[in-house]
Design a protein around this motif. Structure first.
Motif, PDB file in Angstrom:
ATOM      1  N   LEU A   1      -8.527   2.415  -2.310  1.00  0.00           N
ATOM      2  CA  LEU A   1      -8.310   1.061  -2.817  1.00  0.00           C
ATOM      3  C   LEU A   1      -8.781  -0.004  -1.829  1.00  0.00           C
ATOM      4  O   LEU A   1      -9.537  -0.912  -2.206  1.00  0.00           O
ATOM      5  CB  LEU A   1      -6.832   0.880  -3.182  1.00  0.00           C
ATOM      6  CG  LEU A   1      -6.449  -0.414  -3.904  1.00  0.00           C
ATOM      7  CD1 LEU A   1      -7.231  -0.542  -5.215  1.00  0.00           C
ATOM      8  CD2 LEU A   1      -4.951  -0.440  -4.178  1.00  0.00           C
TER       9      LEU A   1
ATOM     10  N   ALA B   1      -0.503  -1.354  -8.230  1.00  0.00           N
ATOM     11  CA  ALA B   1      -1.909  -1.438  -7.840  1.00  0.00           C
ATOM     12  C   ALA B   1      -2.456  -2.839  -8.080  1.00  0.00           C
ATOM     13  O   ALA B   1      -3.291  -3.329  -7.303  1.00  0.00           O
ATOM     14  CB  ALA B   1      -2.738  -0.411  -8.604  1.00  0.00           C
TER      15      ALA B   1
ATOM     16  N   LEU C   1       0.825  -1.203   0.000  1.00  0.00           N
ATOM     17  CA  LEU C   1       0.000   0.000   0.000  1.00  0.00           C
ATOM     18  C   LEU C   1       0.860   1.255   0.000  1.00  0.00           C
ATOM     19  O   LEU C   1       0.534   2.238  -0.674  1.00  0.00           O
ATOM     20  CB  LEU C   1      -0.946  -0.009   1.197  1.00  0.00           C
ATOM     21  CG  LEU C   1      -2.084  -1.029   1.154  1.00  0.00           C
ATOM     22  CD1 LEU C   1      -2.929  -0.939   2.408  1.00  0.00           C
ATOM     23  CD2 LEU C   1      -2.949  -0.850  -0.075  1.00  0.00           C
TER      24      LEU C   1
ATOM     25  N   ALA D   1      -4.458   5.151  -2.549  1.00  0.00           N
ATOM     26  CA  ALA D   1      -4.016   3.773  -2.329  1.00  0.00           C
ATOM     27  C   ALA D   1      -4.281   3.278  -0.921  1.00  0.00           C
ATOM     28  O   ALA D   1      -4.523   2.081  -0.718  1.00  0.00           O
ATOM     29  CB  ALA D   1      -2.521   3.663  -2.633  1.00  0.00           C
TER      30      ALA D   1
ATOM     31  N   ALA E   1      -1.229  -4.840  -5.216  1.00  0.00           N
ATOM     32  CA  ALA E   1      -1.994  -4.472  -4.023  1.00  0.00           C
ATOM     33  C   ALA E   1      -3.389  -5.081  -4.053  1.00  0.00           C
ATOM     34  O   ALA E   1      -3.873  -5.602  -3.028  1.00  0.00           O
ATOM     35  CB  ALA E   1      -2.077  -2.948  -3.920  1.00  0.00           C
TER      36      ALA E   1
ATOM     37  N   ALA F   1       2.269   2.727 -11.429  1.00  0.00           N
ATOM     38  CA  ALA F   1       1.082   2.749 -10.572  1.00  0.00           C
ATOM     39  C   ALA F   1       0.157   1.579 -10.894  1.00  0.00           C
ATOM     40  O   ALA F   1      -0.374   0.927  -9.976  1.00  0.00           O
ATOM     41  CB  ALA F   1       0.343   4.073 -10.743  1.00  0.00           C
TER      42      ALA F   1
ATOM     43  N   THR G   1       2.225   1.574  -3.495  1.00  0.00           N
ATOM     44  CA  THR G   1       1.172   2.051  -4.389  1.00  0.00           C
ATOM     45  C   THR G   1       0.916   3.534  -4.170  1.00  0.00           C
ATOM     46  O   THR G   1       0.716   4.302  -5.129  1.00  0.00           O
ATOM     47  CB  THR G   1      -0.123   1.254  -4.170  1.00  0.00           C
ATOM     48  OG1 THR G   1       0.164  -0.142  -4.265  1.00  0.00           O
ATOM     49  CG2 THR G   1      -1.165   1.601  -5.219  1.00  0.00           C
ATOM     50  N   ALA G   2       0.919   3.964  -2.910  1.00  0.00           N
ATOM     51  CA  ALA G   2       0.748   5.385  -2.618  1.00  0.00           C
ATOM     52  C   ALA G   2       1.872   6.206  -3.234  1.00  0.00           C
ATOM     53  O   ALA G   2       1.640   7.279  -3.799  1.00  0.00           O
ATOM     54  CB  ALA G   2       0.700   5.605  -1.107  1.00  0.00           C
TER      55      ALA G   2
END
Length: 268
Positions: free
Chosen positions: A244, A57, A23, A240, A60, A53, A26-27
């Protein structure tokens, strides 16, 4: 429907406990993408950030769906690439192709109806396309508009019928696109309403937070790169770290409800 929103919000804490590393990655990727887009980076950099990304993602989402559905295979901090991640990519690609084909069919139907309506109007000359638009009168516009609304509704209905494909693919351990169609046989519009209400509950505060961060970033221009990166990372954390997990938690909840309903015997 409210229960779906509650389930989505409650999943944020387990998501961070089980997949904090991915996470954060992803952020960072989304933060880089938002910074590159908002601060005038070159198109090549924006494309690189977008690819990064999308990749992280996918990782994730694989970890989050495993956590939400109680499936094994979550790596350390949510970092893994196994069958579920490839399956999620396949679901996205196959679903996009399917909806694109349906969209083309709807567009052809719209063009055909517009031509048919125009050909019945005054001043229509088949060899002169400039006369086609003016030949459509008020009633003709209603007909064309109705065809467009029906086509858009059909696309929305098809998208809702496929909305549980990602969750079903992770839960069942194999790619489910059209195979997940029966899950939403009688619940497509119910799922659509639940999604609209729950996502409105989720999206409204997150959108306000993103807008506040964007306003703060704009007010700081020109700013040192470290400040721009910090604002972008904060925006990435909203996307994220909150959006998400909430959306995955919501879709996992809807999948469990639909799957249990599908297993129930039909009423006599």
């Amino acid at each position: 429907m409210i229960a779906g929103g509650v389930a989505a919000i409650r999943f944020v804490a387990p998501a961070w406990r089980g997949a904090s590393a991915v996470l954060l990655l992803t952020a960072g990727a989304f933060g880089g993408l938002l910074t590159a887009a908002g601060w005038g980076e070159a198109a090549a950099w924006r494309g690189a950030w977008l690819a990064a990304a999308l990749l992280v993602a996918t990782v994730a989402r694989g970890a989050l769906y495993r956590l939400a559905l109680g499936r094994p295979g979550v790596g350390p901090g949510g970092l893994q690439w196994r069958g579920a991640e490839g399956g999620l990519l396949a679901v996205w690609l196959l679903g996009a192709v399917f909806l694109f084909i349906l969209g083309l069919l709807a567009f052809v139907a719209l063009i055909a109806s517009a031509y048919a309506v125009a050909s019945a109007g005054a001043g229509f000359v088949a060899a002169d396309p400039a006369t086609w638009g003016p030949a459509v009168d008020g009633r003709g516009r209603l007909v064309v508009g109705a065809v467009g609304v029906v086509g858009a509704a059909a696309l929305l209905w098809a998208a809702l019928r496929l909305s549980l494909a990602a969750a079903a693919s992770v839960a069942r351990g194999r790619v489910q696109v059209l195979s997940a169609w029966p899950l939403t046989r009688r619940y497509a519009w119910t799922i659509g309403l639940a999604l609209a209400l729950a996502l409105a509950l989720i999206a409204a505060p997150l959108a306000l937070l993103l807008a506040a961060l964007s306003f703060a970033g704009g007010a700081l221009k020109p700013a040192p790169p470290i400040v721009a990166a910090a604002v972008g990372f904060a925006q990435g954390l909203v996307v994220a770290g909150l959006w998400l997990p909430m959306t995955v938690g919501l879709m996992a909840y809807l999948y469990r409800r639909a799957d249990s309903a599908a297993l129930e015997p039909p009423p006599p």
